[in-house]
Design a protein around this motif. Structure first.
Motif, PDB file in Angstrom:
ATOM      1  N   ARG B 530       0.809  -1.308   0.153  1.00  0.00           N
ATOM      2  CA  ARG B 530       0.149   0.016  -0.110  1.00  0.00           C
ATOM      3  C   ARG B 530       0.810   1.312   0.178  1.00  0.00           C
ATOM      4  N   GLU B 565      -8.084  -4.952   6.634  1.00  0.00           N
ATOM      5  CA  GLU B 565      -8.802  -3.850   5.987  1.00  0.00           C
ATOM      6  C   GLU B 565      -8.497  -2.515   6.912  1.00  0.00           C
ATOM      7  N   LYS B 569      -7.014   0.962   5.237  1.00  0.00           N
ATOM      8  CA  LYS B 569      -7.718   2.158   5.609  1.00  0.00           C
ATOM      9  C   LYS B 569      -6.582   3.188   6.150  1.00  0.00           C
ATOM     10  N   ASP B 572      -3.886   4.374   3.573  1.00  0.00           N
ATOM     11  CA  ASP B 572      -4.773   5.062   2.833  1.00  0.00           C
ATOM     12  C   ASP B 572      -4.754   6.395   3.401  1.00  0.00           C
ATOM     13  N   ASN B 742     -14.601  -6.622   1.309  1.00  0.00           N
ATOM     14  CA  ASN B 742     -13.423  -5.931   1.687  1.00  0.00           C
ATOM     15  C   ASN B 742     -12.376  -5.514   0.565  1.00  0.00           C
ATOM     16  N   THR B 743     -11.731  -4.494   0.554  1.00  0.00           N
ATOM     17  CA  THR B 743     -11.170  -4.184  -0.596  1.00  0.00           C
ATOM     18  C   THR B 743      -9.986  -4.965  -0.971  1.00  0.00           C
ATOM     19  N   GLY B 745     -10.265  -8.158  -1.081  1.00  0.00           N
ATOM     20  CA  GLY B 745     -11.162  -9.275  -1.536  1.00  0.00           C
ATOM     21  C   GLY B 745     -10.976 -10.521  -0.979  1.00  0.00           C
TER      22      GLY B 745
END
Lengths: 179, 832
Positions: B530, B565, B569, B572, B742-743, B745
């Motif tokens: 990320r 997840e 977040k 990000d 959830n992003t 996956g």
């Protein structure tokens, strides 16, 4: 009469004490001498007196093998050996295995094959696996399974442990499909 | 020492077979187990435990123990009655649930063999144990409620003062809930021209049997009270200690250092933890308690322990039209932290991957004089999956069709997702066809069926059976609102912090507290991708309430799908916070800043700054844009919108010696679908271990009590955790149907193997001898049980250990459970 264990009673009388006995042994290459209670188990001695907490206790019945160390080059369950029985002997624990910062090949194989999860059984499992490979440098899968039967693992289902032992033996690392 | 064969750092971390960061300390013996902790002046405790399942304590003489060498004090329940409070129950499933008060040290009555009646505190552990032998307790033995069905009938009361053993009755009915039709109608219709399969299955009592015995150290000598505990739930534990003992949370620090396995078995606030707190505070000195293995097996919680009565209705062509489930669940002598709700988790999974239209579930939870039950790997879902997967195979046998064909006829097809089930859950994604096709090919299904036929025709004494389990489960606990609607006492969110350090390294904090799952590695992979930083530069911290200051811990396969997840977040947010700083330093517009692979670039130029440079700039804070706070870090808390639903197809071939009853596994293939995989190595390990535990329920493990309520299987001599020689190598593969909730996956995997494998194995064992008239063998399928089933089959009974066929439950009018009294003569396998 055949001697199967060190002559515990006579040593006790030499010391003139019923409560403590003098022992001398080598642990992970270092000589130690101590006065211990006759009932003290080798695993207690390693953990409580020497602070060698890499060796752990998982059961009361010598079934789980978590406490396996080498005594004079052979694996023993250190919950099943009195400290006084190790008198004069050479003990190797998981903490004495890596030499000069280099992991033992079995330690390295456990890492590479993901042969551990929580890691509680791992020191004993590694010590037992080394002994197995000393006896049988190229074990089959079944021979590995039988060779580590005295060591319980609750996390791995043993599959990767078997693979690690075979990898350390120089066998092709199991081809099984991974998820 | 980190030499591995990992690929170069340019490829994405997610999906990569990273060797674990955790391993270095674990393979060199530098692990920090709770029992390794030694503090200055630390005292040791030993527990005096009841030998009786149910007895009144008439007197306790502690004088000899107190006079013993180096003993500091001996404490009884009466001594600490005012301080000890009652252990918490966090999941009252009905408003009128009967919940006996649970004192950590028994006061005047013991309710299971192994309950603590006194605590000896001495200078060494050995001296404490010696002195514990000298505590003289007199008991007046009382009748004990041991058999689950008899207890449900209130024949003997586990707590006479309560007047009943019935704790709670929880019912779900699809017609009433509006999620489906009426099950009685479906059954009536099936009796008239269709097929009705009626079975009774026993979920034997199991013991989680984590390898590290539970251990707790409490240090009350600082500003705070610090507790180290081999627990899965440091955050929940801190909250409950504070609430029960009336101490501010901020005065309690709970540390779960390296924890040696859990499997739900360390998802508790234990009597030993409360006792340690009370004694350490009272004495003002650090205390330690580490249980022996026999104490662990006797007095740490058990799992499963249900009787299930099942009625499956189908049309003549095998289309399932309804399922009625009536459960008795043994809670043990107290309602544990979440144990009362475990059967309720199962309630949502009896319909599994199938789309039948009518469903009724009724569960009576029952108090007995055994140690309490609680979550054990899968918690409720293994019990449900076992039942439906056994029933589907029985239906196939009844109709004389292949068990895979019955499943295909009834499952939710790939095109039908998202799908709302008859139990009211919305499955986001799944592809049962793909997983099954792959498993079938890997297994060599048709060839093994042909071999099975050959052996039957030849009358081979060793027969071959093929077992199938096409499972799904509900994991990633979970949406807090849904948990609230089920009266669960906590939320399901998770917390994460991502902190860029001035050197560019990343410190990650998670509320998920690991006990062997590899969080440090998997979470490093997520954050490395990320933020575009090297995997090695990420440090993951967890398991200490002082560092990971909030969280909801690890259970129910929630760490990755909820905690992971939360990390996404938080990462990000860090990127978003860095963008205006990068724009400011690069003298560009924020809109022109693009973040990729760890670098903030100015669109259309070759100008840019690495994330480490931004981190240093925010630390120095010499030149930040107005309104931007120094330091580059962020917190996030994630509460998922839904559970997630891993699924898979497991196929097992078992050989059964009809002359000796010996069973042996020939082949095990599983194709799981857990969506996107973060670390294939860790996932495969989780699957292997999960399979071993599920297979153990099918073949080996059982907590057995004798007629007086003593646990007979109280050592590893008697409680048969499988060894390496008991198992084979599994063939493990996967399909990928990403989760939409959830992003990442991804879906949970920790419990899947356990849930799926138990029915696959028993289906195989029964399949091997079905042609001899056997339709069921209760677990564990020991050689004796198999032999009896084979030899009893010709005389009209399939398995003498099965409960009799009389109704044990109240059914639709489920409040009447007293007819269980008719069945007290049933054998439950005790002593076998």
């Amino acid at each position: 009469m055949t001697h199967v264990t060190p002559d515990v009673p006579s040593r006790a009388s030499e010391q003139g004490s019923r409560h403590h006995m003098k022992i001398e042994l080598t642990v992970d290459g270092a000589k130690v001498s101590d006065d211990v209670e006759p009932r003290m188990l080798l695993v207690q001695y390693l953990r409580e007196k020497l602070g060698k907490t890499g060796t752990v206790i998982g059961c009361d019945t010598s079934n789980c093998g978590a406490c396996t160390v080498h005594l004079d080059g052979t694996s023993v369950k250190s919950c099943n050996v009195l400290a006084v029985q190790a008198d004069g002997g050479e003990v190797t624990t998981i903490e004495g295995l890596a030499q000069g910062g280099e992991l033992h090949p079995v330690q390295q194989a456990f890492h590479e094959c993901h042969a551990l999860q929580c890691g509680f059984c791992t020191p004993g499992m590694i010590m037992q696996s080394i002994d197995l490979l000393n006896d049988n440098p190229a074990p089959t899968e079944q021979e590995v399974r039988e060779g580590i039967e005295g060591n319980l693992c609750r996390c791995t289902g043993y599959q990767n442990i078997v693979k690690a032992v075979q990898r350390a033996a120089g066998a092709p690392s199991g081809e099984g499909v991974t998820l | 020492m980190t030499a591995t064969q990992d690929a170069p750092a340019t490829q994405p971390e997610i999906g990569r077979e990273r060797r674990r960061k955790e391993d270095q300390r674990l393979i060199t013996g530098r692990t920090r187990w709770t029992d390794n902790i030694v503090l200055p002046g630390m005292l040791h405790m030993a527990m005096v435990r009841s030998p009786f399942a149910h007895a009144r304590i008439t007197s306790i003489d502690t004088s000899a123990a107190k006079a013993s060498r180096n003993v500091v004090t001996v404490i009884t329940g009466a001594d600490v009655a005012e301080e000890q409070g009652a252990l918490p129950n966090a999941w009252p499933i009905t408003p009128d649930q009967v919940t006996p008060a649970h004192p950590p040290v028994a006061v005047d009555r013991v309710t299971f063999a192994g309950e603590i009646v006194a605590v000896v505190v001495a200078r060494t552990a050995a001296e404490a144990r010696d002195a514990a032998e000298l505590v003289d307790v007199e008991y007046d033995e009382l009748p004990a409620a041991l058999d689950l069905k008899a207890a449900a009938a209130d024949e003997v009361l586990a707590h006479p003062d309560l007047g009943t053993n019935k704790s709670a009755l929880w019912v779900f009915d699809s017609a009433q809930a509006g999620t489906g039709g009426d099950v009685e109608e479906a059954i009536a219709k099936a009796r008239d021209g269709g097929v009705v399969i009626e079975r009774e299955y026993r979920q034997q009592r199991l013991i989680p049997a984590f390898m590290e015995p539970r251990s707790v150290v409490v240090d009350p000598t600082g500003e705070q009270i610090t507790m180290w505990s081999a627990t899965q739930i440091p955050h929940i534990l801190r909250f409950l200690l504070a609430a029960v003992l009336g101490v501010s949370e901020s005065k309690i620090r709970v540390i779960a250092p390296d924890v040696g396995g859990g499997f739900g078995g360390k998802l508790q606030t234990t009597p030993e933890e409360f006792i340690s707190m009370v004694i350490a505070r009272r004495l003002g000195k650090p205390v330690k308690y580490t249980e022996t293995r026999s104490e662990s097996l006797m007095a740490a919680h058990h799992g499963r322990d249900q009787w299930q009565k099942l009625t499956l209705a189908a049309e003549a062509d095998g289309t399932v039209t309804g399922l009625k489930v009536e459960l008795l669940a043994d809670l043990g002598s107290y309602v544990s932290l979440v144990g009362g709700g475990v059967p309720v988790l199962g309630a949502f999974m009896f319909n599994a991957i199938y789309k039948f239209p009518a469903y009724h579930f009724a569960c009576q939870t029952v108090l007995t004089n055994k140690v309490w039950t609680d979550a054990y790997r899968g918690a409720g879902r293994p019990e449900a999956t076992y039942a439906i997967e056994r029933l589907m195979s029985e239906l196939a046998a009844e109709l004389g069709v292949d068990p895979l064909e019955i499943r295909e006829k009834n499952w939710i097809t790939h095109e039908e997702f998202p799908f709302t089930t008859v139990a009211g859950l919305e499955y986001d994604s799944g592809n049962y066809e793909a997983a099954t096709a792959k498993a079938k090919e890997m297994f060599g299904y048709d060839e093994l069926r042909a071999e099975q036929l050959r052996r039957r025709e030849a009358g081979d004494p060793v027969q071959l059976g093929i077992g199938i389990s096409t499972f799904t489960e509900m994991c990633g606990l979970a949406p807090s609102r849904v948990l609230g609607s089920l009266d669960y006492g906590a939320g399901g969110w998770e917390h994460a912090s991502v902190r860029m350090l001035p050197t560019g390294k990343v410190e990650v904090i998670t509320g998920a507290s690991a006990h062997g799952q590899g969080h440090e590695t998997a979470f490093s992979q997520i954050v490395a991708d990320r933020l575009g930083v090297p995997f090695e530069d990420v440090e993951v911290l967890h398991g200490d309430t002082q560092i990971a200051h909030k969280g909801l811990d690890t259970y129910g396969s929630r760490s990755l799908v909820v905690g992971g997840e939360a990390l996404v977040k938080a990462a990000d947010k860090v990127i978003e916070k860095a963008k205006p700083i990068a724009a400011h330093l690069l003298e560009a517009s924020v809109d022109d800043i693009e973040f990729s692979a760890g670098r903030f670039g100015v669109r259309g130029t070759d100008q840019g700054l690495g994330i480490a440079e931004i981190a240093l700039a925010t630390f120095a804070a010499h030149n930040l844009p107005d309104g931007v706070e120094p330091s580059l870090d962020s917190d996030a808390t994630y509460d998922p919108v839904n559970f997630n639903y891993p699924h898979g197809t497991h196929l097992c071939a078992m050989e059964v010696d009809t002359e000796t009853g010996q069973v042996s596994m020939r082949k095990y293939v599983c194709v799981d679908d857990i969506g996107n995989v973060i670390n294939p190595l860790i996932v495969a390990g989780q699957v292997h271990g999960g399979l071993a535990q599920g297979i153990a329920q099918a073949l080996f493990e059982e907590a057995v009590h004798d007629e007086s309520g003593t646990l007979v299987s109280a050592s590893f001599v008697d409680y048969l955790v499988p060894t390496a020689a008991d198992l084979i190598s599994f063939e493990v593969d996967h399909t990928t149907t990403p989760s939409l909730t959830n992003t990442l996956g991804t879906k949970g995997v920790g419990e899947a193997g356990t849930i799926a494998s138990t029915p696959a194995v028993v289906n195989a064992v029964v399949d091997a001898v079905r042609h001899l008239g056997v339709t069921d063998i209760q677990m564990p399928c020991t050689p004796e049980r198999v032999w009896r089933a084979v030899n009893g089959a010709g005389r009209g009974g399939s398995d003498p250990t099965t409960g009799d066929a009389a109704p044990h439950f109240g059914g639709a009018e489920a409040n009447q459970h007293s007819d269980a009294a008719d069945t007290a003569d049933r054998t439950d396998g005790a002593g076998q």
